[in-house]
Design an enzyme around this catalytic site. Structure first.
Site, PDB file in Angstrom:
ATOM      1  N   CYS A  33     -22.537 -40.540  29.552  1.00 50.23           N
ATOM      2  CA  CYS A  33     -23.270 -39.562  28.261  1.00 50.23           C
ATOM      3  C   CYS A  33     -23.872 -40.767  27.018  1.00 50.23           C
ATOM      4  O   CYS A  33     -25.110 -40.941  27.378  1.00 50.23           O
ATOM      5  CB  CYS A  33     -22.189 -38.586  27.922  1.00 50.23           C
ATOM      6  SG  CYS A  33     -22.932 -37.246  26.706  1.00 50.23           S
ATOM      7  N   GLU A  65     -16.825 -38.053  35.074  1.00 52.88           N
ATOM      8  CA  GLU A  65     -15.204 -38.097  35.187  1.00 52.88           C
ATOM      9  C   GLU A  65     -14.322 -36.442  35.370  1.00 52.88           C
ATOM     10  O   GLU A  65     -13.804 -36.318  35.383  1.00 52.88           O
ATOM     11  CB  GLU A  65     -14.721 -39.085  33.606  1.00 52.88           C
ATOM     12  CG  GLU A  65     -14.859 -38.579  32.758  1.00 52.88           C
ATOM     13  CD  GLU A  65     -16.378 -38.762  31.641  1.00 52.88           C
ATOM     14  OE1 GLU A  65     -17.439 -38.975  32.689  1.00 52.88           O
ATOM     15  OE2 GLU A  65     -16.571 -38.543  30.319  1.00 52.88           O
ATOM     16  N   PRO A 125      21.260 -35.264  24.603  1.00 54.03           N
ATOM     17  CA  PRO A 125      19.686 -34.626  24.316  1.00 54.03           C
ATOM     18  C   PRO A 125      19.602 -33.447  25.448  1.00 54.03           C
ATOM     19  O   PRO A 125      18.956 -32.746  24.340  1.00 54.03           O
ATOM     20  CB  PRO A 125      18.974 -35.989  24.496  1.00 54.03           C
ATOM     21  CG  PRO A 125      19.608 -36.850  24.809  1.00 54.03           C
ATOM     22  CD  PRO A 125      20.726 -36.893  25.637  1.00 54.03           C
ATOM     23  N   HIS A 127     -20.942 -35.308  32.086  1.00 55.32           N
ATOM     24  CA  HIS A 127     -19.931 -36.697  32.181  1.00 55.32           C
ATOM     25  C   HIS A 127     -18.143 -35.695  33.693  1.00 55.32           C
ATOM     26  O   HIS A 127     -18.596 -35.283  34.140  1.00 55.32           O
ATOM     27  CB  HIS A 127     -18.722 -35.674  31.208  1.00 55.32           C
ATOM     28  CG  HIS A 127     -18.503 -35.728  29.595  1.00 55.32           C
ATOM     29  ND1 HIS A 127     -17.995 -37.321  28.986  1.00 55.32           N
ATOM     30  CD2 HIS A 127     -19.265 -35.438  28.531  1.00 55.32           C
ATOM     31  CE1 HIS A 127     -19.061 -37.708  27.928  1.00 55.32           C
ATOM     32  NE2 HIS A 127     -19.305 -35.976  27.210  1.00 55.32           N
ATOM     33  N   GLY A 144     -23.006 -43.813  26.929  1.00 55.71           N
ATOM     34  CA  GLY A 144     -23.392 -44.558  27.450  1.00 55.71           C
ATOM     35  C   GLY A 144     -24.599 -45.054  28.835  1.00 55.71           C
ATOM     36  O   GLY A 144     -25.254 -45.545  28.356  1.00 55.71           O
ATOM     37  N   GLU A 199     -28.557 -39.921  16.150  1.00 51.60           N
ATOM     38  CA  GLU A 199     -27.193 -39.506  15.525  1.00 51.60           C
ATOM     39  C   GLU A 199     -26.581 -40.572  14.529  1.00 51.60           C
ATOM     40  O   GLU A 199     -26.240 -40.279  13.304  1.00 51.60           O
ATOM     41  CB  GLU A 199     -26.222 -39.643  16.513  1.00 51.60           C
ATOM     42  CG  GLU A 199     -24.900 -39.330  16.452  1.00 51.60           C
ATOM     43  CD  GLU A 199     -23.807 -39.068  17.546  1.00 51.60           C
ATOM     44  OE1 GLU A 199     -24.433 -39.353  18.978  1.00 51.60           O
ATOM     45  OE2 GLU A 199     -22.821 -39.428  17.630  1.00 51.60           O
ATOM     46  N   GLU A 247       1.814 -23.484  30.867  1.00 52.64           N
ATOM     47  CA  GLU A 247       2.540 -25.208  30.076  1.00 52.64           C
ATOM     48  C   GLU A 247       3.127 -24.782  28.423  1.00 52.64           C
ATOM     49  O   GLU A 247       1.536 -24.401  28.588  1.00 52.64           O
ATOM     50  CB  GLU A 247       1.749 -26.354  30.353  1.00 52.64           C
ATOM     51  CG  GLU A 247       2.351 -27.662  29.497  1.00 52.64           C
ATOM     52  CD  GLU A 247       1.099 -28.642  30.086  1.00 52.64           C
ATOM     53  OE1 GLU A 247       0.593 -28.836  30.495  1.00 52.64           O
ATOM     54  OE2 GLU A 247       2.046 -29.486  29.005  1.00 52.64           O
TER      55      GLU A 247
HETATM   56  N1  GLN Z   1     -22.001 -38.555  20.657  1.00 55.50           N
HETATM   57  C1  GLN Z   1     -23.589 -38.121  21.930  1.00 55.50           C
HETATM   58  C2  GLN Z   1     -24.457 -36.813  21.639  1.00 55.50           C
HETATM   59  O1  GLN Z   1     -23.847 -36.284  21.082  1.00 55.50           O
HETATM   60  C3  GLN Z   1     -22.910 -38.350  23.085  1.00 55.50           C
HETATM   61  C4  GLN Z   1     -22.001 -37.328  23.014  1.00 55.50           C
HETATM   62  C5  GLN Z   1     -20.539 -37.846  24.669  1.00 55.50           C
HETATM   63  O2  GLN Z   1     -20.757 -39.767  24.484  1.00 55.50           O
HETATM   64  N2  GLN Z   1     -20.310 -37.410  25.125  1.00 55.50           N
HETATM   65  O3  GLN Z   1     -25.285 -36.588  21.837  1.00 55.50           O
END
Ligand code: GLN
Length: 548
Positions: A391, A524, A195, A522, A393, A415, A145
């Site tokens: 993550c 997801e 178009p 993650h 969360g 952070e 793509e």
């Molecule tokens: N900000 C957090 C870290 O860097 C979590 C990163 C995220 O959620 N992808 O560790």
């Protein structure tokens, strides 16, 4: 230049961006794959960034991460979800990455003292990479793509690569144009083909003509409109395929196949496919569409556009994972976006969470909205609302637990507050140097890492396994100095790195909460419609069980 026996499909976009090239490419892949032909899919982004890692999600949508740690475009997620295959960094390139390797080769004297010209060198590098991806995947067909829209300056060298391949191997290359066909008038049923004709003229100007046009419109194209595009754009009957809007993106391969796309492609590429069909995929789509039990899921985000409009592209894999798990459980999840900053401005609005069957706090960076998310985690813990942290969360749940259960009122992640006395989430020493050097590109824990699961935990039961591999993208970790205290007070670290140093999953036991779990990775990024992620399934199951 071409790889013997390999077939190439290129997908480009016409008229405007966002016509659905990614889903179209993934769908073409699914059709070929379901009929027994192994494919691989590549994405080209025509910008100078070397990868997508340095871009804000509000700029470019979600940053998708592959097993090998490549940070790339969200379309790679579509390919993996549709094809149910793990892709590699070879499958993704940008203008920046292509130039970078050509320049590196020049510096290494790999061009034998010759002048290095943009054409053919850059297109050759592009073709070489496609061939490499084909080899790695052991595929017969490469679907590539090309980002952007035809007629713009940025993707011209990628189109030149298509031209160079096609003049040498006309029967091995198919060019697909995904074009937008707008409708005029109040009823909006008069579809306008002009178009698309102009888009084809733009391709003609660079020496190309499409072999197939996927006509994206809000309704299916009638035969008259198809015939008009075919005639005006020098195509044969059957080369224009309808791409109507759908309620469920997984219907797209089914629609294309019903309109004859697979046969058209096989004919043009001279491939006789083994006689397979899309039975499993069709059944999955029907299951998803027929699901009735509704579950209300709140996602607490912060990547909102102007006003209260959420940039769903920033959370696309989360949305898809919820839908996969829902489909598998006969549930139709309703996703409602909650702006974390609202809970900071008005803590009373936390009561609103009572209306939800479950809450997801997805990944994120930086301070904006974080206190709102911490308040949400606290509320869900105390009110026993299913909570799933991805993550950031998971880090937020750990901060909340430290503040309100351990009584460490200033607990935080470094952070946000580098001077906190209780850095429960902190950076690992090996990462500190990079940050000091302001070397932010690709300095995170990226890609797949193994984890061991605690026997009998919610996580271990959900996975039905004791060892897993999941994808990461973060800089910070649970600070090992606090693990003992957190565990003593009841936070269960049910997933850890094999050496026990990194906390990968935190959860509350079933006896204390219907579902309260955070993953440092993650999940997801690994959910697929035919293979929903076990943690999402466990979460949606808990949401449905406690349905209000
Ligand atoms: N900000 C957090 C870290 O860097 C979590 C990163 C995220 O959620 N992808 O560790």
């Amino acid at each position: 230049m071409s790889k013997k026996g390999t077939k190439y499909i290129f997908v480009v976009g016409g008229v405007m961006s966002g016509v659905g090239k990614g889903v179209a490419s993934a769908s073409i892949g699914k059709i070929l794959q379901s009929r027994g032909v192994e494919v691989t899919a590549l994405k080209i982004d025509p910008y100078v960034n070397v990868d997508a890692g340095t871009m804000n999600p509000t700029e470019h949508g979600e940053v998708f991460v592959l097993d090998d740690g490549m940070e790339c475009d969200q379309d790679m997620g579509n390919y993996e979800r549709f094809l149910d295959r793990d892709l590699t960094r070879t499958n993704y390139m940008t203008t920046g990455s292509v130039y970078l390797s050509v320049i590196q080769k020049e510096r290494n004297l790999e061009f034998g003292g010759k002048q290095v010209e943009v054409v053919p060198r850059i297109p050759l590098e592009i073709i070489e990479r496609i061939n490499k991806a084909v080899e790695k995947a052991n595929a017969k067909v490469a679907i590539t793509e090309i980002g952007g829209t035809v007629g713009e300056y940025e993707n011209i060298l990628f189109l030149e690569a298509v031209r160079m391949l096609k003049i040498k191997n006309p029967h091995d290359v198919v060019l697909v144009l995904v074009s937008y066909v707008p409708a005029l008038g109040a009823g909006g049923n008069e579809l306008k083909t002009k178009p698309t004709q102009h888009a084809v003229r733009s391709l003609n100007a660079v020496g190309l003509n499409p072999d197939i046009i996927l006509a994206r419109a809000h309704i299916p194209l009638d035969d008259k409109r198809k015939a008009k595009i075919e005639f005006m754009c020098s195509l044969e009957k059957g080369d224009v395929i309808s791409a109507p809007n759908v309620g469920n993106i997984y219907e797209v391969p089914v629609n294309f196949e019903n309109d004859g796309l697979g046969d058209r492609i096989f004919m043009k590429l001279d491939i006789v496919p083994p006689n397979k069909d899309m039975k499993e995929w069709r059944e999955m789509v029907t299951e998803m569409n027929n699901a009735t039990k509704s579950v209300r899921i709140g996602i607490v985000g912060k990547y909102f556009g102007t006003g209260e409009f959420v940039l769903e592209d920033s959370y696309i894999s989360v949305i898809e994972s919820v839908r996969h798990a829902g489909g598998a459980l006969g549930c139709k999840p309703e996703i409602i976006w909650l702006n974390s900053e609202q809970f900071e401005k008005d803590p009373k609005s936390l009561k609103e969470l009572d209306k939800f069957d479950g809450i997801i706090v997805p990944g994120g960076f930086g301070s904006r909205g974080i206190e709102g998310k911490i308040a949400v985690a606290e509320y869900c813990r105390k009110e026993k609302i299913p909570y799933f942290g991805l993550c950031y969360g998971m880090q937020i749940a750990t901060i909340e637990f430290s503040r309100n259960v351990l009584g460490l009122k200033d607990a935080h992640t470094t952070e946000i507050n580098p001077d906190t006395k209780n850095p429960v989430i902190d950076i690992m020493p090996e990462q500190k140097k990079n940050l000091k050097d302001k070397n932010f590109g690709a300095t995170m824990r990226l890609g797949a890492y193994p984890a061991l699961l605690k026997k009998g935990s919610i996580a271990a039961i959900a996975y039905g396994a004791s060892e897993i591999s999941e994808r990461h993208r973060h800089r910070y970790e649970v600070n090992p100095e606090y693990i003992e205290r957190l565990s003593k007070e009841g936070l269960v670290f049910s997933g850890t790195s094999p050496d026990g140093r990194l906390m990968e999953i935190a959860e509350l036991p079933k006896s204390k909460h219907p579902f309260y779990l955070g993953a440092q990775f993650h999940p997801e990024l690994k959910s697929r419609p035919l293979n929903p992620h076990p943690l999402f399934v466990a979460f949606i199951k808990a949401c449905a069980a406690g349905k209000k």
